[in-house]
Write an enzyme that holds these catalytic residues in place. Structure first.
Site, PDB file in Angstrom:
ATOM      1  N   ARG A  27       1.015  -1.280  -0.187  1.00 38.22           N
ATOM      2  CA  ARG A  27      -0.097  -0.025   0.107  1.00 38.22           C
ATOM      3  C   ARG A  27       0.915   1.375  -0.034  1.00 38.22           C
ATOM      4  O   ARG A  27       0.318   2.199   0.583  1.00 38.22           O
ATOM      5  CB  ARG A  27      -1.043   0.104   1.358  1.00 38.22           C
ATOM      6  CG  ARG A  27      -2.114  -1.236   1.294  1.00 38.22           C
ATOM      7  CD  ARG A  27      -3.181  -0.632   0.424  1.00 38.22           C
ATOM      8  NE  ARG A  27      -4.289  -1.806   0.522  1.00 38.22           N
ATOM      9  CZ  ARG A  27      -5.374  -1.543   1.122  1.00 38.22           C
ATOM     10  NH1 ARG A  27      -5.461  -0.502   1.910  1.00 38.22           N
ATOM     11  NH2 ARG A  27      -6.213  -2.604   1.477  1.00 38.22           N
ATOM     12  N   ARG A  31      -3.862   6.800   0.744  1.00 33.77           N
ATOM     13  CA  ARG A  31      -4.342   7.895   1.398  1.00 33.77           C
ATOM     14  C   ARG A  31      -3.483   8.777   2.241  1.00 33.77           C
ATOM     15  O   ARG A  31      -3.728   9.814   2.566  1.00 33.77           O
ATOM     16  CB  ARG A  31      -5.663   7.461   2.111  1.00 33.77           C
ATOM     17  CG  ARG A  31      -6.983   7.371   0.996  1.00 33.77           C
ATOM     18  CD  ARG A  31      -8.071   6.892   1.691  1.00 33.77           C
ATOM     19  NE  ARG A  31      -7.517   5.626   2.199  1.00 33.77           N
ATOM     20  CZ  ARG A  31      -8.595   4.552   2.773  1.00 33.77           C
ATOM     21  NH1 ARG A  31      -9.819   4.928   3.114  1.00 33.77           N
ATOM     22  NH2 ARG A  31      -7.980   3.529   3.266  1.00 33.77           N
ATOM     23  N   ARG A  40      -7.264  11.147  -6.609  1.00 31.36           N
ATOM     24  CA  ARG A  40      -8.433  10.429  -6.420  1.00 31.36           C
ATOM     25  C   ARG A  40      -9.664  11.278  -6.617  1.00 31.36           C
ATOM     26  O   ARG A  40     -10.559  10.932  -7.016  1.00 31.36           O
ATOM     27  CB  ARG A  40      -8.462   9.756  -5.053  1.00 31.36           C
ATOM     28  CG  ARG A  40      -9.660   8.977  -4.618  1.00 31.36           C
ATOM     29  CD  ARG A  40      -9.223   8.559  -3.289  1.00 31.36           C
ATOM     30  NE  ARG A  40     -10.108   7.490  -2.593  1.00 31.36           N
ATOM     31  CZ  ARG A  40     -11.169   7.846  -1.790  1.00 31.36           C
ATOM     32  NH1 ARG A  40     -11.403   9.451  -1.867  1.00 31.36           N
ATOM     33  NH2 ARG A  40     -12.034   7.244  -1.461  1.00 31.36           N
ATOM     34  N   ASP A  77      -6.518  -3.317  -7.228  1.00 34.77           N
ATOM     35  CA  ASP A  77      -7.197  -3.786  -5.900  1.00 34.77           C
ATOM     36  C   ASP A  77      -7.259  -5.350  -6.212  1.00 34.77           C
ATOM     37  O   ASP A  77      -7.575  -5.590  -7.392  1.00 34.77           O
ATOM     38  CB  ASP A  77      -8.603  -3.127  -5.535  1.00 34.77           C
ATOM     39  CG  ASP A  77      -8.969  -3.241  -4.191  1.00 34.77           C
ATOM     40  OD1 ASP A  77      -8.553  -2.514  -3.318  1.00 34.77           O
ATOM     41  OD2 ASP A  77      -9.510  -4.431  -3.808  1.00 34.77           O
ATOM     42  N   TYR A 154     -14.423 -12.082   0.588  1.00 33.74           N
ATOM     43  CA  TYR A 154     -15.328 -10.542   0.190  1.00 33.74           C
ATOM     44  C   TYR A 154     -16.634 -11.136  -0.473  1.00 33.74           C
ATOM     45  O   TYR A 154     -17.698 -10.612  -0.583  1.00 33.74           O
ATOM     46  CB  TYR A 154     -14.467 -10.051  -0.427  1.00 33.74           C
ATOM     47  CG  TYR A 154     -13.274  -9.360   0.383  1.00 33.74           C
ATOM     48  CD1 TYR A 154     -13.812  -8.157   1.082  1.00 33.74           C
ATOM     49  CD2 TYR A 154     -12.017  -9.579   0.517  1.00 33.74           C
ATOM     50  CE1 TYR A 154     -12.752  -7.621   1.804  1.00 33.74           C
ATOM     51  CE2 TYR A 154     -11.233  -9.091   1.256  1.00 33.74           C
ATOM     52  CZ  TYR A 154     -11.696  -7.940   1.953  1.00 33.74           C
ATOM     53  OH  TYR A 154     -10.649  -7.287   2.842  1.00 33.74           O
TER      54      TYR A 154
HETATM   55  O1  CP3 Z   1       0.298  -1.611  -2.487  1.00 32.46           O
HETATM   56  C1  CP3 Z   1      -0.101  -0.712  -3.355  1.00 32.46           C
HETATM   57  O2  CP3 Z   1       0.207   0.350  -3.373  1.00 32.46           O
HETATM   58  C2  CP3 Z   1      -0.850  -1.115  -4.250  1.00 32.46           C
HETATM   59  C3  CP3 Z   1      -2.366  -0.994  -4.045  1.00 32.46           C
HETATM   60  C4  CP3 Z   1      -3.419  -1.971  -3.344  1.00 32.46           C
HETATM   61  C5  CP3 Z   1      -4.761  -1.365  -2.881  1.00 32.46           C
HETATM   62  N1  CP3 Z   1      -5.243  -2.608  -2.541  1.00 32.46           N
HETATM   63  C6  CP3 Z   1      -5.050  -0.423  -3.259  1.00 32.46           C
HETATM   64  C7  CP3 Z   1      -6.431   0.268  -2.232  1.00 32.46           C
HETATM   65  C8  CP3 Z   1      -3.228  -3.258  -2.913  1.00 32.46           C
HETATM   66  C9  CP3 Z   1      -1.972  -4.141  -3.027  1.00 32.46           C
HETATM   67  C10 CP3 Z   1      -4.340  -3.485  -2.528  1.00 32.46           C
HETATM   68  C11 CP3 Z   1      -4.654  -5.028  -2.045  1.00 32.46           C
HETATM   69  C12 CP3 Z   1      -6.023  -5.227  -1.325  1.00 32.46           C
HETATM   70  N2  CP3 Z   1      -7.228  -4.565  -1.474  1.00 32.46           N
HETATM   71  C13 CP3 Z   1      -6.166  -6.238  -0.144  1.00 32.46           C
HETATM   72  C14 CP3 Z   1      -4.898  -7.179   0.295  1.00 32.46           C
HETATM   73  C15 CP3 Z   1      -3.816  -6.480   0.872  1.00 32.46           C
HETATM   74  C16 CP3 Z   1      -4.163  -6.000   2.296  1.00 32.46           C
HETATM   75  O3  CP3 Z   1      -4.307  -4.749   2.524  1.00 32.46           O
HETATM   76  O4  CP3 Z   1      -4.526  -6.968   2.963  1.00 32.46           O
HETATM   77  C17 CP3 Z   1      -7.510  -6.377   0.286  1.00 32.46           C
HETATM   78  C18 CP3 Z   1      -7.937  -7.135   1.492  1.00 32.46           C
HETATM   79  C19 CP3 Z   1      -8.032  -5.303  -0.479  1.00 32.46           C
HETATM   80  C20 CP3 Z   1      -9.508  -5.062  -0.488  1.00 32.46           C
HETATM   81  C21 CP3 Z   1      -9.681  -3.864  -0.109  1.00 32.46           C
HETATM   82  N3  CP3 Z   1      -9.484  -2.513  -1.043  1.00 32.46           N
HETATM   83  C22 CP3 Z   1     -10.252  -3.150   1.185  1.00 32.46           C
HETATM   84  C23 CP3 Z   1     -10.652  -3.981   2.372  1.00 32.46           C
HETATM   85  C24 CP3 Z   1     -10.160  -1.519   0.868  1.00 32.46           C
HETATM   86  C25 CP3 Z   1     -10.828  -0.741   1.985  1.00 32.46           C
HETATM   87  C26 CP3 Z   1      -9.845  -0.555   3.105  1.00 32.46           C
HETATM   88  C27 CP3 Z   1      -9.346   0.633   2.921  1.00 32.46           C
HETATM   89  O5  CP3 Z   1      -7.888   0.696   3.244  1.00 32.46           O
HETATM   90  O6  CP3 Z   1      -9.889   1.824   2.789  1.00 32.46           O
HETATM   91  C28 CP3 Z   1      -9.886  -1.429  -0.327  1.00 32.46           C
HETATM   92  C29 CP3 Z   1      -9.741  -0.045  -0.776  1.00 32.46           C
HETATM   93  C30 CP3 Z   1      -8.228   0.417  -1.319  1.00 32.46           C
HETATM   94  N4  CP3 Z   1      -7.460  -0.491  -2.327  1.00 32.46           N
HETATM   95  C31 CP3 Z   1      -7.693   1.612  -1.037  1.00 32.46           C
HETATM   96  C32 CP3 Z   1      -6.564   1.670  -1.617  1.00 32.46           C
HETATM   97  C33 CP3 Z   1      -5.044   2.664  -1.856  1.00 32.46           C
HETATM   98  C34 CP3 Z   1      -8.162   2.680  -0.508  1.00 32.46           C
HETATM   99  C35 CP3 Z   1      -9.335   3.262  -1.224  1.00 32.46           C
HETATM  100  C36 CP3 Z   1      -9.468   4.902  -1.157  1.00 32.46           C
HETATM  101  O7  CP3 Z   1      -8.722   5.599  -1.659  1.00 32.46           O
HETATM  102  O8  CP3 Z   1     -10.430   5.278  -0.454  1.00 32.46           O
END
Ligand code: CP3
Length: 353
Positions: A27, A31, A40, A77, A154
């Site tokens: 990640r 944000r 975004r 994602d 999910y």
């Molecule tokens: O690592 C990186 O920079 C690449 C980006 C990346 C995102 N999601 C962007 C994202 C990666 C590798 C993921 C994987 C992901 N997504 C996982 C596995 C990794 C982990 O964290 O365990 C999972 C479980 C998800 C599912 C997911 N996507 C959730 C649960 C959420 C909401 C939680 C949160 O942090 O808000 C997301 C949204 C998400 N994916 C965001 C980002 C940057 C936040 C979205 C936003 O900008 O509002």
């Protein structure tokens, strides 16, 4: 395609010597970066950002412009796959992902099929290709997917879950239905990761965020077995170069030996483990990635340097270590603390090589 100028990340994954320990952060785009929030906002929302290759490329590169990271990870994602399967993904502000049509009915599960990435996930492949061109060989590009089990969590729960009530009920009452979902997911992940490799990803990572919520017998049958199926189906070489794979199960400490035997090149380690002890258990078989406690990035610079020093000394001398957090960067992380961490890892790790 241009030759890599900095291949320390790939070399470490293959347990070859490097002058220092490479570092990237799960990640790393997100944000906590004001420029991410600005892009975004321009996109309108998270899914619009992910599905626009120009903007997704822009945010992929943002952390690399600020910090001397040794790898880029494509901005996307894990839930793009179930979305492409027609489950209707949207994000609820403050609550995370939500599926309009979670998988509950037997007929829905029987009808489930792996999406064709070239058709339904074209935007991700276009982003991969565009990022790879923009990087111009500076650092390698990581592609990724969720594990079949984590995706199923999910898909069946319909969103984030604290207790996994629906999927665990299915696991014990109708295991054949869950096996059917997991098999479709595994085939979908294979096609998706291979398409990312074809588009230019130079390493791939499987995120098994929820495998650690399973019992010790169930983990092997419902999570690890399907990740193994994925690894068996992956393209291992592209342009004459090995495409290393990283398998990360959060909370997977109990199964490290089995994970290391799955056929992956590297194992992601969460922050609950001692890297030296993990290395003793599996270090001859695979490289290790991790494992700073992500919350340490909320601390003062001196504590961050100390934390980095401690992970490096826990791992010890020699190659085969990719520095990372034990899970994703928190949105409350001050960006300047990431700079402190990356500098500390590069500085302090030279003594170990
Ligand atoms: O690592 C990186 O920079 C690449 C980006 C990346 C995102 N999601 C962007 C994202 C990666 C590798 C993921 C994987 C992901 N997504 C996982 C596995 C990794 C982990 O964290 O365990 C999972 C479980 C998800 C599912 C997911 N996507 C959730 C649960 C959420 C909401 C939680 C949160 O942090 O808000 C997301 C949204 C998400 N994916 C965001 C980002 C940057 C936040 C979205 C936003 O900008 O509002």
């Amino acid at each position: 395609m241009s030759k890599l100028k900095n291949d320390t990340f790939i070399r470490a994954l293959l347990r070859q010597p490097t002058p220092y320990t490479p570092v990237w952060l799960m990640r790393q785009a997100g944000r906590y970066l004001p420029e991410y929030n600005a892009t975004r906002a321009r996109a309108g929302n998270f899914l619009a950002l992910v599905s626009n290759p120009d903007l997704a490329t822009e945010v992929t590169l943002q952390p690399l412009a600020r910090f001397a990271l040794d790898a880029a990870i494509v901005f996307s994602d894990i839930l793009t796959i179930p979305d492409a399967m027609g489950l209707g993904l949207h994000f609820v502000e403050g609550e995370g992902p939500c599926f309009a049509r979670p998988l509950r009915e037997e007929w829905e599960i029987r009808n489930l099929a792996p999406p064709d990435p070239d058709q339904h996930l074209r935007y991700v492949l276009d982003t991969v290709a565009q990022v790879r061109r923009s990087l111009a060989g500076e650092v390698p590009l990581i592609g990724f997917a969720g594990s079949p089990f984590t995706l199923a969590c999910y898909m069946v729960e319909g969103g984030p879950s604290a207790d996994f009530q629906h999927i665990k009920t299915m696991l014990y009452r109708r295991p054949e239905l869950l096996h059917r979902i997991l098999d479709v997911n595994a085939r979908a992940v294979i096609a998706y990761l291979n398409a990312q490799i074809e588009a230019g990803a130079q390493a791939v990572m499987i995120f098994d965020t929820w495998g650690g919520a399973l019992g010790h017998v169930e983990y092997r049958e419902f999570s690890l077995a399907y990740m193994q199926q994925v690894l068996d189906g992956l393209t291992r070489e592209r342009d004459g170069l090995r495409v290393p794979s990283i398998l990360f199960t959060k909370g997977g400490g109990a199964w490290l030996e089995a994970i290391a035997d799955s056929g992956c090149d590297a194992v992601g380690v969460d922050w609950t483990m001692h890297m030296g002890k993990v290395r003793e258990r599996v270090g001859e078989r695979v490289a290790l990635q991790g494992n700073l406690e992500p919350a340490l990035l909320l601390a003062a610079p001196e504590a961050i340097r100390k934390g980095a020093a401690s992970v490096l000394s826990d791992y010890g001398r020699g190659g085969g270590h990719v520095f990372n957090l034990g899970h994703g960067v928190s949105r409350f992380t001050p960006p300047e603390n990431v700079a402190v961490l990356v500098e500390a890892v590069h500085d302090l790790s030279r003594a170990y090589h």
